[in-house]
Scaffold this motif. Structure first.
Motif, mmCIF file in Angstrom:
data_model
loop_
_atom_site.group_PDB
_atom_site.id
_atom_site.type_symbol
_atom_site.label_atom_id
_atom_site.label_comp_id
_atom_site.label_asym_id
_atom_site.label_seq_id
_atom_site.Cartn_x
_atom_site.Cartn_y
_atom_site.Cartn_z
ATOM 1 N N VAL A 1 -18.011 15.843 -10.846
ATOM 2 C CA VAL A 1 -18.180 16.796 -9.753
ATOM 3 C C VAL A 1 -19.350 17.704 -10.117
ATOM 4 C CG1 VAL A 1 -16.541 18.420 -10.793
ATOM 5 C CG2 VAL A 1 -16.907 18.459 -8.328
ATOM 6 N N PHE A 2 -20.042 18.222 -9.117
ATOM 7 C CA PHE A 2 -21.107 19.173 -9.438
ATOM 8 C C PHE A 2 -20.509 20.424 -10.085
ATOM 9 C CE2 PHE A 2 -23.544 16.829 -6.136
ATOM 10 C CZ PHE A 2 -24.595 16.469 -6.951
ATOM 11 N N LEU A 3 -21.196 20.937 -11.067
ATOM 12 C CA LEU A 3 -20.729 22.117 -11.788
ATOM 13 C C LEU A 3 -20.336 23.236 -10.826
ATOM 14 C CD1 LEU A 3 -20.362 23.681 -14.470
ATOM 15 C CD2 LEU A 3 -22.809 24.190 -14.416
ATOM 16 N N SER A 4 -21.106 23.384 -9.742
ATOM 17 C CA SER A 4 -20.840 24.478 -8.798
ATOM 18 C C SER A 4 -19.483 24.334 -8.101
ATOM 19 C CB SER A 4 -21.950 24.565 -7.759
ATOM 20 O OG SER A 4 -22.115 23.320 -7.111
ATOM 21 N N PHE A 5 -18.902 23.116 -8.104
ATOM 22 C CA PHE A 5 -17.591 22.915 -7.470
ATOM 23 C C PHE A 5 -16.431 23.145 -8.430
ATOM 24 C CE2 PHE A 5 -19.876 19.762 -4.506
ATOM 25 C CZ PHE A 5 -20.118 20.768 -3.582
ATOM 26 N N LEU A 6 -16.732 23.361 -9.687
ATOM 27 C CA LEU A 6 -15.678 23.576 -10.669
ATOM 28 C C LEU A 6 -15.097 24.978 -10.487
ATOM 29 C CD1 LEU A 6 -14.884 21.520 -12.834
ATOM 30 C CD2 LEU A 6 -16.262 22.802 -14.470
ATOM 31 N N LYS A 7 -13.783 25.077 -10.567
ATOM 32 C CA LYS A 7 -13.150 26.392 -10.424
ATOM 33 C C LYS A 7 -12.049 26.531 -11.476
ATOM 34 C CE LYS A 7 -9.683 24.781 -7.171
ATOM 35 N NZ LYS A 7 -9.049 24.834 -5.862
ATOM 36 N N ALA A 8 -11.645 27.757 -11.717
ATOM 37 C CA ALA A 8 -10.588 27.986 -12.704
ATOM 38 C C ALA A 8 -9.250 28.109 -11.992
ATOM 39 C CB ALA A 8 -10.888 29.245 -13.501
ATOM 40 N N ARG A 9 -8.217 27.551 -12.601
ATOM 41 C CA ARG A 9 -6.864 27.685 -12.060
ATOM 42 C C ARG A 9 -5.988 28.323 -13.123
ATOM 43 N NH1 ARG A 9 -3.229 22.667 -9.900
ATOM 44 N NH2 ARG A 9 -1.353 23.267 -11.014
ATOM 45 N N LYS A 10 -5.367 29.418 -12.756
ATOM 46 C CA LYS A 10 -4.603 30.225 -13.704
ATOM 47 C C LYS A 10 -3.163 29.739 -13.752
ATOM 48 C CE LYS A 10 -3.794 35.171 -14.509
ATOM 49 N NZ LYS A 10 -2.337 35.223 -14.525
ATOM 50 N N SER A 11 -2.629 29.653 -14.953
ATOM 51 C CA SER A 11 -1.220 29.325 -15.102
ATOM 52 C C SER A 11 -0.382 30.495 -14.587
ATOM 53 C CB SER A 11 -0.899 29.088 -16.580
ATOM 54 O OG SER A 11 0.494 29.191 -16.789
ATOM 55 N N VAL A 12 0.735 30.171 -13.931
ATOM 56 C CA VAL A 12 1.565 31.255 -13.405
ATOM 57 C C VAL A 12 2.406 31.893 -14.510
ATOM 58 C CG1 VAL A 12 1.695 30.506 -11.013
ATOM 59 C CG2 VAL A 12 3.276 29.546 -12.692
ATOM 60 N N ASN A 13 2.594 31.195 -15.600
ATOM 61 C CA ASN A 13 3.515 31.681 -16.637
ATOM 62 C C ASN A 13 2.865 32.367 -17.820
ATOM 63 O OD1 ASN A 13 5.738 30.602 -15.256
ATOM 64 N ND2 ASN A 13 5.260 28.572 -16.070
ATOM 65 N N PHE A 14 1.629 32.035 -18.119
ATOM 66 C CA PHE A 14 1.038 32.615 -19.322
ATOM 67 C C PHE A 14 -0.476 32.652 -19.200
ATOM 68 C CE2 PHE A 14 2.017 28.221 -19.652
ATOM 69 C CZ PHE A 14 0.992 27.619 -20.353
ATOM 70 N N ASP A 15 -1.120 33.327 -20.117
ATOM 71 C CA ASP A 15 -2.561 33.553 -20.029
ATOM 72 C C ASP A 15 -3.350 32.308 -20.402
ATOM 73 O OD1 ASP A 15 -2.652 36.016 -18.997
ATOM 74 O OD2 ASP A 15 -2.857 37.076 -20.906
ATOM 75 N N TYR A 16 -3.420 31.412 -19.475
ATOM 76 C CA TYR A 16 -4.181 30.195 -19.707
ATOM 77 C C TYR A 16 -4.756 29.750 -18.379
ATOM 78 C CZ TYR A 16 -5.221 25.280 -20.226
ATOM 79 O OH TYR A 16 -5.850 24.075 -20.198
ATOM 80 N N SER A 17 -5.977 29.290 -18.401
ATOM 81 C CA SER A 17 -6.587 28.752 -17.187
ATOM 82 C C SER A 17 -7.181 27.389 -17.480
ATOM 83 C CB SER A 17 -7.684 29.682 -16.669
ATOM 84 O OG SER A 17 -7.114 30.889 -16.215
ATOM 85 N N ALA A 18 -7.162 26.534 -16.479
ATOM 86 C CA ALA A 18 -7.790 25.216 -16.608
ATOM 87 C C ALA A 18 -8.919 25.139 -15.587
ATOM 88 C CB ALA A 18 -6.774 24.116 -16.342
ATOM 89 N N VAL B 1 -10.670 23.054 -12.847
ATOM 90 C CA VAL B 1 -10.342 21.940 -11.961
ATOM 91 C C VAL B 1 -11.341 21.936 -10.803
ATOM 92 C CG1 VAL B 1 -7.886 22.092 -12.544
ATOM 93 C CG2 VAL B 1 -8.755 23.321 -10.550
ATOM 94 N N CYS B 2 -11.206 20.954 -9.917
ATOM 95 C CA CYS B 2 -12.016 20.963 -8.704
ATOM 96 C C CYS B 2 -11.164 20.381 -7.585
ATOM 97 C CB CYS B 2 -13.296 20.156 -8.900
ATOM 98 S SG CYS B 2 -12.984 18.446 -9.295
ATOM 99 N N ASP B 3 -11.483 20.730 -6.352
ATOM 100 C CA ASP B 3 -10.656 20.333 -5.216
ATOM 101 C C ASP B 3 -10.458 18.823 -5.124
ATOM 102 O OD1 ASP B 3 -10.332 22.933 -4.515
ATOM 103 O OD2 ASP B 3 -11.950 22.944 -3.031
ATOM 104 N N THR B 4 -11.535 18.062 -5.372
ATOM 105 C CA THR B 4 -11.451 16.620 -5.158
ATOM 106 C C THR B 4 -10.576 15.924 -6.199
ATOM 107 O OG1 THR B 4 -13.530 16.433 -6.368
ATOM 108 C CG2 THR B 4 -13.665 16.337 -3.960
ATOM 109 N N LEU B 5 -10.400 16.516 -7.385
ATOM 110 C CA LEU B 5 -9.641 15.852 -8.443
ATOM 111 C C LEU B 5 -8.324 16.551 -8.777
ATOM 112 C CD1 LEU B 5 -12.594 15.085 -10.911
ATOM 113 C CD2 LEU B 5 -11.385 13.416 -9.504
ATOM 114 N N GLU B 6 -8.113 17.724 -8.204
ATOM 115 C CA GLU B 6 -6.994 18.564 -8.645
ATOM 116 C C GLU B 6 -5.643 17.853 -8.530
ATOM 117 O OE1 GLU B 6 -7.149 22.446 -6.965
ATOM 118 O OE2 GLU B 6 -5.526 23.219 -8.240
ATOM 119 N N ALA B 7 -5.419 17.147 -7.407
ATOM 120 C CA ALA B 7 -4.125 16.478 -7.226
ATOM 121 C C ALA B 7 -3.900 15.432 -8.308
ATOM 122 C CB ALA B 7 -4.064 15.834 -5.840
#
Ligand SMILES: [Zn+2]
Length: 272
Positions: free
Chosen positions: A230-247, A249-255
């Motif tokens: 994916v283009f770097l500009s489409f990459l986004k961070a997704r925050k864990s709901v339980n603890f201080d961690y983010s991954a 991801v991108c919309d096209t691959l997230e599922a």
């Protein structure tokens, strides 16, 4: 390095500063290393991005990676993307971490907003690094509560099989496996296209070949799905709901990444 400071402690970014005035400051010894305060030179040529380098003193705080054209470019791509993606955060080049002695290529401090309280270190890796060295640097970041994201130079680190009919099968190094098993994902950045390939799932496929008159079965490793860039500009961070961690991801691959994200939550970064 891509950042220096002036006499009144203003940061100058090599890729954005005004050339003429910066050259004057450089000639008159008025540009300084943010970490050791040694004087630095502004370099701008045709091959590399503009950058700063120490005039004489050997700085004990510089990063471990040599300042090649590729390393400069990788850092600059990550910096520009992070600046755009997280306008409320403090995004800075080459911040020295006194507790660990490390300098992240790009450091992100979320004082408020969705990721409030999280601090991230981004590393663009172009030069060789062993799995053991990577692990000790990762553990250092973890020991002070900084989440580290590593982007490996795709052209150098992502390898494919040379076997006929299997050139899309992957050859995974010890380093890749270590990063994958420890953090959940491996990110590769293509410096020419600004595309990021995210490793999040593999499958083994056996294949039988006739070899010296005998049938031989060999396993090949494929990324599943085959398309995971994916283009770097489409990459986004997704925050864990339980603890201080983010991954990342991108919309096209997230599922398709969900299974791996669960692994990360329960195995690699489980709550303790
Ligand atoms: Zn220095």
């Amino acid at each position: 390095m891509l950042r220096c400071v002036t006499e009144d402690n203003q940061s100058l970014i090599a890729t954005y500063c005004e050339e003429t005035s910066t050259r004057t400051l450089s000639r008159t010894d008025k540009l300084f290393c943010p970490n050791c305060r040694g004087t630095v030179t502004f370099n701008k040529g045709k091959v590399k991005l503009p950058y700063f380098s120490h005039k004489s003193v050997e700085c004990e705080y510089v990063g471990s990676e040599p300042e090649t054209a590729d390393h400069l470019k990788g850092k600059a791509l990550l910096y520009d993307w992070l600046q755009q993606k997280f306008p409320k955060a403090s995004v800075e080049y080459e911040v020295y971490q006194p507790q660990t002695g490390q300098i992240a290529d790009v450091y992100v401090d979320h004082e408020n907003g969705e990721f409030a309280g999280q601090t991230w270190a981004f590393e663009f890796q172009h030069s060789n690094i062993s799995a053991a060295d990577w692990e000790s640097r990762h553990n250092l970041y973890e020991s002070v509560g900084i989440q580290d994201f590593w982007f490996f130079d795709k052209k150098k680190f992502m390898k494919y099989s040379k076997a006929r009919d299997h050139t899309d099968a992957r050859l995974r190094s010890e380093l890749e496996k270590k990063v994958f098993n420890t953090t959940g994902f491996v990110y590769f950045l293509d410096l020419d296209s600004s595309e990021v390939s995210i490793d999040f799932g593999f499958t083994n496929r056996p294949s039988s070949n006739l070899f010296n008159g005998r049938w031989r079965t060999q396993e090949y490793i494929y990324h599943e799905p085959q398309e995971h860039s994916v283009f770097l500009s489409f990459l986004k961070a997704r925050k864990s709901v339980n603890f201080d961690y983010s991954a990342l991801v991108c919309d096209t691959l997230e599922a398709q990444m969900e299974i791996r994200l669960k692994y990360v939550a329960f195995v690699a970064y489980r709550e303790t």
